[in-house]
Design an enzyme around this catalytic site. Sequence first.
Site, PDB file in Angstrom:
ATOM      1  N   ARG A 134       0.818  -1.222   0.000  1.00 16.46           N
ATOM      2  CA  ARG A 134       0.000   0.000   0.000  1.00 16.46           C
ATOM      3  C   ARG A 134       0.853   1.273   0.000  1.00 16.46           C
ATOM      4  NH1 ARG A 134      -2.301  -3.658  -1.152  1.00 16.46           N
ATOM      5  NH2 ARG A 134      -4.312  -4.457  -0.451  1.00 16.46           N
ATOM      6  N   SER A 218     -11.271   0.363   3.006  1.00 14.66           N
ATOM      7  CA  SER A 218     -10.563   0.016   4.248  1.00 14.66           C
ATOM      8  C   SER A 218      -9.890   1.265   4.800  1.00 14.66           C
ATOM      9  CB  SER A 218      -9.515  -1.067   3.975  1.00 14.66           C
ATOM     10  OG  SER A 218     -10.134  -2.261   3.544  1.00 14.66           O
ATOM     11  N   GLU A 326      -5.273   4.333   5.772  1.00 23.22           N
ATOM     12  CA  GLU A 326      -5.024   4.076   4.359  1.00 23.22           C
ATOM     13  C   GLU A 326      -5.404   5.277   3.477  1.00 23.22           C
ATOM     14  OE1 GLU A 326      -6.302   0.828   0.940  1.00 23.22           O
ATOM     15  OE2 GLU A 326      -5.934   0.183   2.985  1.00 23.22           O
TER      16      GLU A 326
END
Length: 334
Positions: A134, A218, A326
Amino acid sequence: MARLAEDVSLARFTTLGLGGPARRFAQAATEAELLAEVRSADEQGEPLLVLGGGSNLVIAGEDWDAVVTQAAGDNLAGLECLSGIPGLAGATPIQNVGAYGQEVAQTLVTVRAYDRAQRTVTELRHAECGFGYRTSAFKRSVPAGAVTGRFVVLNVAFDLRRSALSAPVRYAELARALGIEEGDRAPLGEVRSAVLTLRRGKGMVLDAADPDTRSAGSFFTNPVLDQAQFADLERAVAGTCGPAARIPRFPAGAGRVKVPAAWLIERAGFGKGYSRGLGSQGARISAKHTLALVNPGGATTADLLGLAREVAGGVRKTFGVDLAAEPVLVGADL
Protein backbone atom coordinates in the site's frame (compact mmCIF):
# COMPACT_ATOMS: atom_id res chain seq x y z
CA MET A 1 -9.58 25.74 -20.45
CA ALA A 2 -10.41 24.10 -17.11
CA ARG A 3 -13.63 25.15 -15.43
CA LEU A 4 -12.91 27.30 -12.37
CA ALA A 5 -14.97 27.98 -9.24
CA GLU A 6 -14.38 29.23 -5.70
CA ASP A 7 -15.43 27.94 -2.27
CA VAL A 8 -16.60 24.58 -3.62
CA SER A 9 -17.58 21.90 -1.07
CA LEU A 10 -15.58 18.72 -1.68
CA ALA A 11 -18.16 16.50 0.05
CA ARG A 12 -19.94 15.64 -3.19
CA PHE A 13 -16.65 14.55 -4.76
CA THR A 14 -15.79 11.92 -2.10
CA THR A 15 -17.26 8.47 -1.51
CA LEU A 16 -17.60 9.32 2.21
CA GLY A 17 -19.73 12.35 1.42
CA LEU A 18 -17.46 14.44 3.64
CA GLY A 19 -15.18 17.37 2.84
CA GLY A 20 -14.80 21.07 3.47
CA PRO A 21 -14.62 23.92 0.95
CA ALA A 22 -11.85 24.33 -1.61
CA ARG A 23 -10.86 27.97 -1.91
CA ARG A 24 -10.22 27.47 -5.63
CA PHE A 25 -11.56 24.50 -7.58
CA ALA A 26 -10.61 23.57 -11.15
CA GLN A 27 -12.12 20.78 -13.25
CA ALA A 28 -9.69 19.64 -15.94
CA ALA A 29 -11.03 17.62 -18.86
CA THR A 30 -7.72 17.06 -20.68
CA GLU A 31 -4.11 16.38 -19.82
CA ALA A 32 -3.12 19.86 -21.04
CA GLU A 33 -5.70 21.49 -18.74
CA LEU A 34 -4.52 19.39 -15.80
CA LEU A 35 -0.87 20.31 -16.37
CA ALA A 36 -1.75 24.00 -16.73
CA GLU A 37 -3.63 24.04 -13.41
CA VAL A 38 -0.90 22.13 -11.53
CA ARG A 39 1.81 24.45 -12.89
CA SER A 40 -0.27 27.52 -12.02
CA ALA A 41 -0.80 26.36 -8.44
CA ASP A 42 2.90 25.56 -8.01
CA GLU A 43 3.99 28.90 -9.45
CA GLN A 44 1.67 30.75 -7.07
CA GLY A 45 2.65 28.63 -4.08
CA GLU A 46 -0.91 27.39 -3.56
CA PRO A 47 -1.51 24.12 -1.67
CA LEU A 48 -2.51 21.48 -4.21
CA LEU A 49 -4.88 18.53 -3.97
CA VAL A 50 -5.32 16.44 -7.11
CA LEU A 51 -8.71 14.76 -6.69
CA GLY A 52 -9.86 11.86 -8.82
CA GLY A 53 -12.68 9.51 -7.83
CA GLY A 54 -12.64 10.65 -4.21
CA SER A 55 -12.38 7.11 -2.82
CA ASN A 56 -8.92 7.66 -1.40
CA LEU A 57 -8.48 11.32 -2.33
CA VAL A 58 -5.87 10.89 -4.98
CA ILE A 59 -5.62 11.41 -8.70
CA ALA A 60 -7.00 11.56 -12.26
CA GLY A 61 -7.37 8.98 -15.04
CA GLU A 62 -9.83 6.42 -16.47
CA ASP A 63 -12.49 4.92 -14.19
CA TRP A 64 -10.67 1.97 -12.62
CA ASP A 65 -13.43 -0.60 -12.69
CA ALA A 66 -14.09 0.22 -16.35
CA VAL A 67 -10.44 -0.68 -17.03
CA VAL A 68 -10.81 -3.99 -15.18
CA THR A 69 -14.09 -4.74 -16.97
CA GLN A 70 -12.54 -4.13 -20.38
CA ALA A 71 -9.46 -6.21 -19.56
CA ALA A 72 -11.58 -9.18 -18.47
CA GLY A 73 -13.84 -8.78 -21.50
CA ASP A 74 -10.80 -8.80 -23.80
CA ASN A 75 -9.35 -11.94 -22.14
CA LEU A 76 -6.48 -10.05 -20.53
CA ALA A 77 -5.58 -11.54 -17.14
CA GLY A 78 -3.90 -9.80 -14.23
CA LEU A 79 -6.43 -7.23 -12.93
CA GLU A 80 -9.55 -9.35 -12.35
CA CYS A 81 -9.18 -9.56 -8.55
CA LEU A 82 -9.17 -5.74 -8.41
CA SER A 83 -12.78 -5.56 -9.63
CA GLY A 84 -15.19 -3.17 -7.95
CA ILE A 85 -12.58 -0.85 -6.46
CA PRO A 86 -13.87 2.73 -6.77
CA GLY A 87 -11.79 5.60 -8.07
CA LEU A 88 -9.68 6.23 -11.13
CA ALA A 89 -6.86 4.32 -12.78
CA GLY A 90 -4.24 6.99 -12.14
CA ALA A 91 -4.70 6.49 -8.39
CA THR A 92 -3.75 2.84 -8.41
CA PRO A 93 0.05 3.15 -8.44
CA ILE A 94 0.06 5.80 -5.70
CA GLN A 95 -0.61 3.33 -2.92
CA ASN A 96 -0.16 0.15 -4.93
CA VAL A 97 -3.84 -0.75 -4.85
CA GLY A 98 -4.49 -4.39 -4.08
CA ALA A 99 -7.21 -6.87 -3.12
CA TYR A 100 -7.82 -10.61 -3.00
CA GLY A 101 -4.19 -11.52 -3.61
CA GLN A 102 -3.50 -9.12 -6.48
CA GLU A 103 -1.91 -5.68 -6.55
CA VAL A 104 -1.14 -3.34 -9.41
CA ALA A 105 2.62 -3.68 -8.88
CA GLN A 106 2.39 -7.23 -10.23
CA THR A 107 1.46 -6.08 -13.74
CA LEU A 108 2.29 -2.36 -13.98
CA VAL A 109 5.12 -1.59 -16.41
CA THR A 110 5.42 2.20 -16.56
CA VAL A 111 3.90 5.35 -15.13
CA ARG A 112 3.86 8.56 -17.12
CA ALA A 113 3.71 11.51 -14.76
CA TYR A 114 4.26 15.23 -14.39
CA ASP A 115 7.30 15.87 -12.19
CA ARG A 116 6.47 18.99 -10.19
CA ALA A 117 10.07 19.40 -9.05
CA GLN A 118 11.54 19.30 -12.56
CA ARG A 119 8.43 20.82 -14.19
CA THR A 120 8.44 18.25 -16.94
CA VAL A 121 6.58 15.12 -17.99
CA THR A 122 8.57 11.95 -17.34
CA GLU A 123 8.13 8.20 -17.56
CA LEU A 124 9.01 5.96 -14.62
CA ARG A 125 9.70 2.27 -15.05
CA HIS A 126 8.46 -0.32 -12.58
CA ALA A 127 11.74 -0.43 -10.66
CA GLU A 128 11.62 3.35 -10.16
CA CYS A 129 8.14 3.26 -8.62
CA GLY A 130 9.33 1.85 -5.28
CA PHE A 131 6.29 -0.34 -4.71
CA GLY A 132 5.57 -1.85 -1.31
CA TYR A 133 2.49 -2.84 0.68
CA ARG A 134 0.00 0.00 0.00
CA THR A 135 2.82 2.41 -0.78
CA SER A 136 5.09 3.63 -3.57
CA ALA A 137 7.67 6.26 -4.41
CA PHE A 138 4.75 8.48 -5.42
CA LYS A 139 3.13 8.26 -1.99
CA ARG A 140 6.44 8.68 -0.19
CA SER A 141 7.16 11.85 -2.18
CA VAL A 142 4.39 13.78 -0.40
CA PRO A 143 6.04 16.44 1.81
CA ALA A 144 4.95 16.84 5.42
CA GLY A 145 1.79 18.90 5.60
CA ALA A 146 0.95 18.39 1.91
CA VAL A 147 -1.51 15.99 0.25
CA THR A 148 -0.13 15.80 -3.30
CA GLY A 149 3.42 14.66 -3.89
CA ARG A 150 6.08 15.36 -6.46
CA PHE A 151 4.40 13.38 -9.24
CA VAL A 152 0.98 13.82 -10.84
CA VAL A 153 0.09 10.60 -12.65
CA LEU A 154 -1.01 11.06 -16.26
CA ASN A 155 -0.90 7.54 -17.67
CA VAL A 156 -0.27 3.98 -16.51
CA ALA A 157 0.68 0.96 -18.61
CA PHE A 158 0.10 -2.68 -17.63
CA ASP A 159 1.52 -5.92 -19.02
CA LEU A 160 -1.44 -8.33 -18.99
CA ARG A 161 -1.43 -11.96 -20.08
CA ARG A 162 -3.68 -12.96 -22.99
CA SER A 163 -5.83 -15.72 -21.48
CA ALA A 164 -9.46 -16.62 -20.79
CA LEU A 165 -8.29 -17.85 -17.38
CA SER A 166 -7.28 -15.70 -14.44
CA ALA A 167 -3.91 -15.39 -12.84
CA PRO A 168 -3.43 -18.04 -10.11
CA VAL A 169 -5.89 -17.29 -7.29
CA ARG A 170 -3.83 -16.73 -4.14
CA TYR A 171 -6.53 -15.58 -1.71
CA ALA A 172 -8.21 -18.34 0.32
CA GLU A 173 -11.61 -16.62 0.63
CA LEU A 174 -11.79 -16.04 -3.12
CA ALA A 175 -10.67 -19.60 -3.91
CA ARG A 176 -13.44 -20.97 -1.66
CA ALA A 177 -16.01 -18.75 -3.38
CA LEU A 178 -14.88 -20.11 -6.75
CA GLY A 179 -14.76 -23.71 -5.56
CA ILE A 180 -11.09 -24.12 -6.52
CA GLU A 181 -7.80 -24.70 -4.72
CA GLU A 182 -5.47 -21.82 -3.93
CA GLY A 183 -3.08 -21.39 -6.86
CA ASP A 184 -5.60 -22.65 -9.43
CA ARG A 185 -7.00 -20.50 -12.23
CA ALA A 186 -10.62 -19.81 -13.17
CA PRO A 187 -12.43 -18.07 -16.05
CA LEU A 188 -11.91 -14.32 -15.88
CA GLY A 189 -15.63 -13.55 -15.81
CA GLU A 190 -16.21 -15.95 -12.93
CA VAL A 191 -13.37 -14.43 -10.91
CA ARG A 192 -14.63 -10.90 -11.49
CA SER A 193 -18.17 -11.95 -10.53
CA ALA A 194 -16.97 -13.69 -7.37
CA VAL A 195 -14.88 -10.70 -6.32
CA LEU A 196 -17.82 -8.33 -6.82
CA THR A 197 -20.06 -10.62 -4.76
CA LEU A 198 -17.53 -10.73 -1.93
CA ARG A 199 -17.05 -6.97 -2.04
CA ARG A 200 -20.80 -6.29 -2.03
CA GLY A 201 -21.16 -8.52 1.01
CA LYS A 202 -18.66 -6.24 2.78
CA GLY A 203 -20.22 -2.97 1.56
CA MET A 204 -17.22 -2.38 -0.70
CA VAL A 205 -19.08 -1.75 -3.97
CA LEU A 206 -20.65 1.70 -4.24
CA ASP A 207 -24.44 1.52 -3.91
CA ALA A 208 -26.57 4.59 -3.17
CA ALA A 209 -29.12 2.36 -1.42
CA ASP A 210 -26.56 0.88 0.98
CA PRO A 211 -25.22 3.32 3.61
CA ASP A 212 -22.37 0.90 4.39
CA THR A 213 -20.82 1.78 1.03
CA ARG A 214 -20.44 5.45 1.99
CA SER A 215 -16.86 4.92 3.09
CA ALA A 216 -13.30 5.29 1.92
CA GLY A 217 -12.94 1.52 1.71
CA SER A 218 -10.56 0.02 4.25
CA PHE A 219 -9.69 2.86 6.60
CA PHE A 220 -6.65 1.14 8.14
CA THR A 221 -3.84 -0.83 6.54
CA ASN A 222 -2.82 -4.20 7.92
CA PRO A 223 0.19 -3.68 10.21
CA VAL A 224 3.45 -5.29 9.12
CA LEU A 225 5.49 -6.48 12.12
CA ASP A 226 9.02 -7.71 12.57
CA GLN A 227 9.75 -10.77 14.71
CA ALA A 228 10.19 -8.84 17.96
CA GLN A 229 6.99 -6.85 17.41
CA PHE A 230 5.05 -9.99 16.61
CA ALA A 231 6.37 -11.70 19.76
CA ASP A 232 5.14 -8.72 21.79
CA LEU A 233 1.76 -8.99 20.09
CA GLU A 234 1.54 -12.71 20.89
CA ARG A 235 2.08 -11.96 24.58
CA ALA A 236 -0.55 -9.20 24.51
CA VAL A 237 -3.07 -11.45 22.74
CA ALA A 238 -2.47 -14.29 25.19
CA GLY A 239 -3.16 -11.91 28.07
CA THR A 240 -6.32 -10.52 26.46
CA CYS A 241 -7.80 -13.42 24.50
CA GLY A 242 -6.27 -16.41 26.27
CA PRO A 243 -3.22 -18.58 25.54
CA ALA A 244 -5.07 -20.64 22.90
CA ALA A 245 -5.78 -17.62 20.68
CA ARG A 246 -4.00 -17.82 17.34
CA ILE A 247 -3.14 -14.64 15.48
CA PRO A 248 -3.71 -14.84 11.72
CA ARG A 249 -0.59 -13.76 9.86
CA PHE A 250 0.78 -13.67 6.33
CA PRO A 251 4.42 -13.51 5.15
CA ALA A 252 5.50 -9.94 4.34
CA GLY A 253 9.15 -10.53 3.40
CA ALA A 254 12.41 -10.04 5.29
CA GLY A 255 11.20 -12.12 8.24
CA ARG A 256 8.16 -9.87 8.77
CA VAL A 257 4.47 -10.78 8.93
CA LYS A 258 1.28 -8.93 8.05
CA VAL A 259 -1.52 -9.09 10.62
CA PRO A 260 -5.15 -8.35 9.69
CA ALA A 261 -6.14 -5.01 11.18
CA ALA A 262 -9.79 -6.14 11.28
CA TRP A 263 -8.83 -9.03 13.61
CA LEU A 264 -7.10 -6.64 15.99
CA ILE A 265 -9.94 -4.10 15.87
CA GLU A 266 -12.63 -6.66 16.68
CA ARG A 267 -10.66 -8.15 19.57
CA ALA A 268 -9.98 -4.70 20.97
CA GLY A 269 -13.74 -4.33 21.42
CA PHE A 270 -14.84 -2.62 18.20
CA GLY A 271 -17.26 -4.89 16.36
CA LYS A 272 -19.20 -4.37 13.15
CA GLY A 273 -21.70 -1.54 13.52
CA TYR A 274 -19.87 0.05 16.47
CA SER A 275 -20.60 3.75 16.88
CA ARG A 276 -19.67 6.48 19.34
CA GLY A 277 -23.27 7.01 20.44
CA LEU A 278 -23.87 9.99 18.14
CA GLY A 279 -27.17 8.68 16.79
CA SER A 280 -28.10 6.49 13.86
CA GLN A 281 -26.63 8.94 11.34
CA GLY A 282 -23.29 9.42 13.11
CA ALA A 283 -20.01 7.88 11.97
CA ARG A 284 -19.75 4.17 12.69
CA ILE A 285 -17.94 1.01 11.73
CA SER A 286 -19.61 -0.71 8.79
CA ALA A 287 -22.15 -3.39 9.70
CA LYS A 288 -20.52 -5.56 7.03
CA HIS A 289 -16.76 -4.96 7.29
CA THR A 290 -14.77 -3.97 10.37
CA LEU A 291 -12.13 -2.06 8.43
CA ALA A 292 -14.60 0.38 6.87
CA LEU A 293 -15.66 3.54 8.70
CA VAL A 294 -18.88 4.89 7.21
CA ASN A 295 -20.94 8.04 7.06
CA PRO A 296 -24.59 6.87 7.13
CA GLY A 297 -25.68 10.35 6.12
CA GLY A 298 -25.36 12.74 9.02
CA ALA A 299 -21.75 12.37 10.14
CA THR A 300 -19.14 15.11 10.08
CA THR A 301 -15.45 14.82 9.34
CA ALA A 302 -14.79 15.42 13.05
CA ASP A 303 -17.12 12.51 13.93
CA LEU A 304 -15.34 10.18 11.55
CA LEU A 305 -11.86 11.14 12.68
CA GLY A 306 -12.94 10.86 16.31
CA LEU A 307 -14.09 7.30 15.65
CA ALA A 308 -10.85 6.49 13.81
CA ARG A 309 -8.80 7.81 16.74
CA GLU A 310 -10.88 5.82 19.21
CA VAL A 311 -10.39 2.60 17.26
CA ALA A 312 -6.66 3.16 16.70
CA GLY A 313 -6.20 4.12 20.34
CA GLY A 314 -8.07 1.03 21.52
CA VAL A 315 -5.90 -1.27 19.42
CA ARG A 316 -2.75 0.47 20.64
CA LYS A 317 -3.83 0.19 24.30
CA THR A 318 -4.92 -3.45 24.00
CA PHE A 319 -2.19 -4.87 21.79
CA GLY A 320 0.57 -2.25 21.52
CA VAL A 321 0.16 -2.06 17.73
CA ASP A 322 -0.19 1.21 15.82
CA LEU A 323 -2.72 1.31 12.99
CA ALA A 324 -2.03 3.56 9.99
CA ALA A 325 -4.76 5.25 7.96
CA GLU A 326 -5.02 4.08 4.36
CA PRO A 327 -6.88 7.11 2.88
CA VAL A 328 -5.13 10.43 2.41
CA LEU A 329 -6.15 12.76 5.24
CA VAL A 330 -6.58 16.33 4.03
CA GLY A 331 -6.02 18.92 6.74
CA ALA A 332 -6.30 16.26 9.47
CA ASP A 333 -4.40 13.49 11.19
CA LEU A 334 -4.94 10.65 13.63
